[in-house]
Scaffold this motif. Structure first.
Motif, PDB file in Angstrom:
ATOM      1  N   VAL A   1      46.688  62.222  42.956  1.00  0.00           N
ATOM      2  CA  VAL A   1      47.656  61.548  42.080  1.00  0.00           C
ATOM      3  C   VAL A   1      46.928  60.793  40.975  1.00  0.00           C
ATOM      4  O   VAL A   1      47.344  60.811  39.806  1.00  0.00           O
ATOM      5  N   ALA A   2      45.835  60.130  41.323  1.00  0.00           N
ATOM      6  CA  ALA A   2      45.066  59.382  40.327  1.00  0.00           C
ATOM      7  C   ALA A   2      44.496  60.309  39.250  1.00  0.00           C
ATOM      8  O   ALA A   2      44.568  60.010  38.049  1.00  0.00           O
TER       9      ALA A   2
ATOM     10  N   LEU B   1      44.855  51.706  28.791  1.00  0.00           N
ATOM     11  CA  LEU B   1      43.513  51.257  29.153  1.00  0.00           C
ATOM     12  C   LEU B   1      43.508  50.673  30.567  1.00  0.00           C
ATOM     13  O   LEU B   1      42.585  50.928  31.355  1.00  0.00           O
ATOM     14  N   ILE B   2      44.541  49.885  30.895  1.00  0.00           N
ATOM     15  CA  ILE B   2      44.622  49.301  32.239  1.00  0.00           C
ATOM     16  C   ILE B   2      44.786  50.391  33.284  1.00  0.00           C
ATOM     17  O   ILE B   2      44.144  50.352  34.342  1.00  0.00           O
ATOM     18  N   TYR B   3      45.640  51.379  32.997  1.00  0.00           N
ATOM     19  CA  TYR B   3      45.818  52.474  33.944  1.00  0.00           C
ATOM     20  C   TYR B   3      44.514  53.239  34.157  1.00  0.00           C
ATOM     21  O   TYR B   3      44.201  53.665  35.282  1.00  0.00           O
ATOM     22  N   LEU B   4      43.757  53.436  33.084  1.00  0.00           N
ATOM     23  CA  LEU B   4      42.472  54.133  33.224  1.00  0.00           C
ATOM     24  C   LEU B   4      41.519  53.346  34.116  1.00  0.00           C
ATOM     25  O   LEU B   4      40.821  53.925  34.962  1.00  0.00           O
ATOM     26  N   VAL B   5      41.471  52.027  33.936  1.00  0.00           N
ATOM     27  CA  VAL B   5      40.604  51.197  34.785  1.00  0.00           C
ATOM     28  C   VAL B   5      41.065  51.280  36.237  1.00  0.00           C
ATOM     29  O   VAL B   5      40.244  51.432  37.156  1.00  0.00           O
TER      30      VAL B   5
ATOM     31  N   VAL C   1      42.696  53.688  37.707  1.00  0.00           N
ATOM     32  CA  VAL C   1      42.457  55.029  38.261  1.00  0.00           C
ATOM     33  C   VAL C   1      40.972  55.260  38.522  1.00  0.00           C
ATOM     34  O   VAL C   1      40.577  55.721  39.605  1.00  0.00           O
ATOM     35  N   LEU C   2      40.133  54.923  37.555  1.00  0.00           N
ATOM     36  CA  LEU C   2      38.701  55.197  37.687  1.00  0.00           C
ATOM     37  C   LEU C   2      38.066  54.373  38.801  1.00  0.00           C
ATOM     38  O   LEU C   2      37.089  54.804  39.415  1.00  0.00           O
ATOM     39  N   THR C   3      38.604  53.186  39.058  1.00  0.00           N
ATOM     40  CA  THR C   3      38.104  52.399  40.192  1.00  0.00           C
ATOM     41  C   THR C   3      38.800  52.790  41.489  1.00  0.00           C
ATOM     42  O   THR C   3      38.189  52.767  42.550  1.00  0.00           O
ATOM     43  N   GLY C   4      40.080  53.176  41.419  1.00  0.00           N
ATOM     44  CA  GLY C   4      40.800  53.576  42.624  1.00  0.00           C
ATOM     45  C   GLY C   4      40.226  54.830  43.270  1.00  0.00           C
ATOM     46  O   GLY C   4      40.273  54.985  44.500  1.00  0.00           O
ATOM     47  N   LEU C   5      39.680  55.730  42.459  1.00  0.00           N
ATOM     48  CA  LEU C   5      39.070  56.949  43.007  1.00  0.00           C
ATOM     49  C   LEU C   5      37.877  56.642  43.898  1.00  0.00           C
ATOM     50  O   LEU C   5      37.464  57.479  44.700  1.00  0.00           O
TER      51      LEU C   5
ATOM     52  N   ARG D   1      26.131  44.954  39.890  1.00  0.00           N
ATOM     53  CA  ARG D   1      27.215  43.972  39.892  1.00  0.00           C
ATOM     54  C   ARG D   1      28.565  44.657  39.753  1.00  0.00           C
ATOM     55  O   ARG D   1      29.548  44.256  40.378  1.00  0.00           O
ATOM     56  N   ILE D   2      28.612  45.683  38.926  1.00  0.00           N
ATOM     57  CA  ILE D   2      29.853  46.454  38.791  1.00  0.00           C
ATOM     58  C   ILE D   2      30.229  47.089  40.119  1.00  0.00           C
ATOM     59  O   ILE D   2      31.395  47.035  40.552  1.00  0.00           O
ATOM     60  N   LEU D   3      29.262  47.693  40.803  1.00  0.00           N
ATOM     61  CA  LEU D   3      29.527  48.326  42.094  1.00  0.00           C
ATOM     62  C   LEU D   3      29.977  47.303  43.135  1.00  0.00           C
ATOM     63  O   LEU D   3      30.822  47.599  43.980  1.00  0.00           O
ATOM     64  N   ALA D   4      29.417  46.097  43.063  1.00  0.00           N
ATOM     65  CA  ALA D   4      29.767  45.070  44.036  1.00  0.00           C
ATOM     66  C   ALA D   4      31.174  44.535  43.832  1.00  0.00           C
ATOM     67  O   ALA D   4      31.759  43.955  44.759  1.00  0.00           O
ATOM     68  N   ARG D   5      31.734  44.732  42.637  1.00  0.00           N
ATOM     69  CA  ARG D   5      33.048  44.152  42.335  1.00  0.00           C
ATOM     70  C   ARG D   5      34.063  45.212  41.941  1.00  0.00           C
ATOM     71  O   ARG D   5      34.953  44.969  41.111  1.00  0.00           O
ATOM     72  N   VAL D   6      33.948  46.391  42.526  1.00  0.00           N
ATOM     73  CA  VAL D   6      34.893  47.469  42.215  1.00  0.00           C
ATOM     74  C   VAL D   6      36.323  47.032  42.509  1.00  0.00           C
ATOM     75  O   VAL D   6      37.240  47.279  41.711  1.00  0.00           O
ATOM     76  N   LEU D   7      36.554  46.383  43.639  1.00  0.00           N
ATOM     77  CA  LEU D   7      37.911  45.951  43.985  1.00  0.00           C
ATOM     78  C   LEU D   7      38.426  44.913  42.990  1.00  0.00           C
ATOM     79  O   LEU D   7      39.593  44.967  42.573  1.00  0.00           O
ATOM     80  N   ASP D   8      37.577  43.972  42.592  1.00  0.00           N
ATOM     81  CA  ASP D   8      38.002  42.959  41.620  1.00  0.00           C
ATOM     82  C   ASP D   8      38.329  43.595  40.274  1.00  0.00           C
ATOM     83  O   ASP D   8      39.270  43.167  39.591  1.00  0.00           O
ATOM     84  N   ILE D   9      37.572  44.610  39.877  1.00  0.00           N
ATOM     85  CA  ILE D   9      37.869  45.324  38.631  1.00  0.00           C
ATOM     86  C   ILE D   9      39.172  46.097  38.774  1.00  0.00           C
ATOM     87  O   ILE D   9      40.004  46.117  37.862  1.00  0.00           O
ATOM     88  N   HIS D  10      39.371  46.717  39.934  1.00  0.00           N
ATOM     89  CA  HIS D  10      40.548  47.550  40.176  1.00  0.00           C
ATOM     90  C   HIS D  10      41.850  46.753  40.025  1.00  0.00           C
ATOM     91  O   HIS D  10      42.839  47.266  39.504  1.00  0.00           O
ATOM     92  N   ARG D  11      41.845  45.509  40.444  1.00  0.00           N
ATOM     93  CA  ARG D  11      43.077  44.709  40.386  1.00  0.00           C
ATOM     94  C   ARG D  11      43.049  43.639  39.304  1.00  0.00           C
ATOM     95  O   ARG D  11      43.937  42.789  39.245  1.00  0.00           O
TER      96      ARG D  11
END
Length: 397
Positions: free
Chosen positions: A154-155, A206-210, A212-216, A336-346
């Motif tokens: 779906v993503a 842009l928000i949807y792309l962020v 989706v790209l983190t949700g995957l 740092r990006i990898l450590a905060r994937v969930l924070d970026i996702h939401r």
């Protein structure tokens, strides 16, 4: 020019088919994600009477004594995690290991001074169900079932819809901000639906792309491995070796098994070593004993410097030695990006304004779906009406 006129109908067809197939999934995933946006704040408000205690002159209990008193008073089972706070007025949050039937007992808030049970978290079960809906669509098997790959498909479908939608809506006056960002409220019917659909998509793209790209990250192992390979500054480190767990003496001796499960790994040395290392540089710390045996305890420490930032340690419960320390401040940008994937996702990486913005974008998804469906239906009706005169002419001839 002829090629462009042939490509756009094909893109419109792809966009419409993908939207029809994925619309219900997108609405469910987006709405459930919106509910989870401020879960921490909602939980804190609902449980304000359970998460704080009266300050006392007596020192707080050490983890081992607190767990021993709790288990003696309630018969609680094996501890899965213990969350302690630097604030002396904060309650201890205890989660329990799963039962034999894979169910998990409700967690508890406990008074850090006398191990008195303050109650179960209000709303915990509700948010757990919403999280399963968001991640796995409530399908059997949870992360090991079909919900995980379906969410990933779906993503990826949403990515295709965003790209084709951008191409389809590209205006003649592409440099006009008003054309991109303001709906044409003078239109009615199909024209208004198209304007709303296009503008909502532009605002939220842009928000949807962020998202989706983190949700995957949670949908496909190959995607997560690729992201780690791309962003990590070093190859993934092997987890510290855990001693092999001892086998049960006899499968039929259930009482001994239960007693062994209820006995907690000593955590006092772990807590002392952590406090010596971190000092005042943390707000809360979660101690997680190993699930399959061994003595290495994982400690996640949330920083007082920034919301969502955390350090992670592996500490030997037997010796109190810090085996590994993964400090956020020492990480390069990619890590740092990898450590905060969930924070970026939401959107939490931007604080509460970011979470609010991402929540509003998620709430807009059903409107996005509805306007897209109305456009599809009106286009079908329009096509039928344009074909009708041709059919009547052929019959009269």
């Amino acid at each position: 020019m002829a090629r462009s006129s042939a490509i756009k109908p094909a893109l419109l067809q792809l966009h419409s088919i993908a939207g029809l197939i994925l619309s219900l999934f997108l609405a469910v995933i987006a709405l459930s994600g919106a509910v989870l946006s401020f879960e921490d704040e909602i939980q804190a408000a609902l449980n304000a009477d359970r998460t704080t205690v009266e300050l006392r002159a007596t020192p707080r209990l050490q983890p081992d004594e607190l767990i021993a008193r709790l288990q003696a008073a309630t018969g609680a089972g094996k501890i899965a995690s213990l969350t302690l706070a630097r604030d002396p007025a904060a309650a201890v949050h205890i989660r329990f290991a799963r039962n034999d039937d894979a169910s998990r007992p409700s967690s508890l808030y406990v008074d850090p001074y006398d191990a008195r049970v303050l109650g179960h978290p209000v709303g915990e079960g509700f948010f757990a169900t919403v999280r399963k809906l968001h991640r796995w669509l409530l399908l059997p098997g949870d992360a090991k079932g079909w919900g995980r790959p379906i969410g990933g498909i779906v993503a990826m479908g949403l990515i295709a819809m965003l790209i084709t939608g951008l191409v389809l809506r590209w205006p003649h006056r592409a440099g006009s901000v008003k054309v991109w960002l303001k709906p044409n409220w003078r239109l009615r019917g199909r024209g208004l639906h198209r304007s709303l659909h296009a503008v909502i998509g532009t605002w939220a793209m842009l928000i949807y792309l962020v998202m989706v790209l983190t949700g995957l990250w949670w949908s496909f192992d190959w995607y997560r491995d690729g992201a780690i390979w791309l962003l990590s500054s070093a190859p993934p480190r092997a987890e510290p070796m855990q001693p092999a767990p001892k086998r049960m003496a006899a499968a039929s001796d259930k009482s001994d098994s239960k007693r062994e499960a209820a006995s907690a790994l000593p955590l006092d040395r772990v807590w002392s070593a952590f406090l010596q290392q971190q000092g005042e540089r943390f707000v809360t710390a979660r101690l997680t004993p190993p699930a399959g045996g061994g003595t290495l305890v994982r400690v996640r420490s949330w920083s007082a410097a920034a919301d969502g930032v955390r350090d992670e340690f592996r500490i030997d419960a037997a010796s109190g030695k810090i085996v590994s320390a993964d400090l956020y401040a020492a990480k390069p940008l990619g890590d740092r990006i990898l450590a905060r994937v969930l924070d970026i996702h939401r959107g939490a990486i931007l604080g509460w304004p970011g979470k609010l913005l991402f929540m509003l974008a998620a709430l807009a998804m059903p409107l996005f779906v509805i306007t897209g469906l109305l456009l599809y239906l009106s286009r079908r009706r329009h096509n039928r009406l344009t074909r009708a005169p041709v059919g009547e002419l052929a019959a009269g001839k």
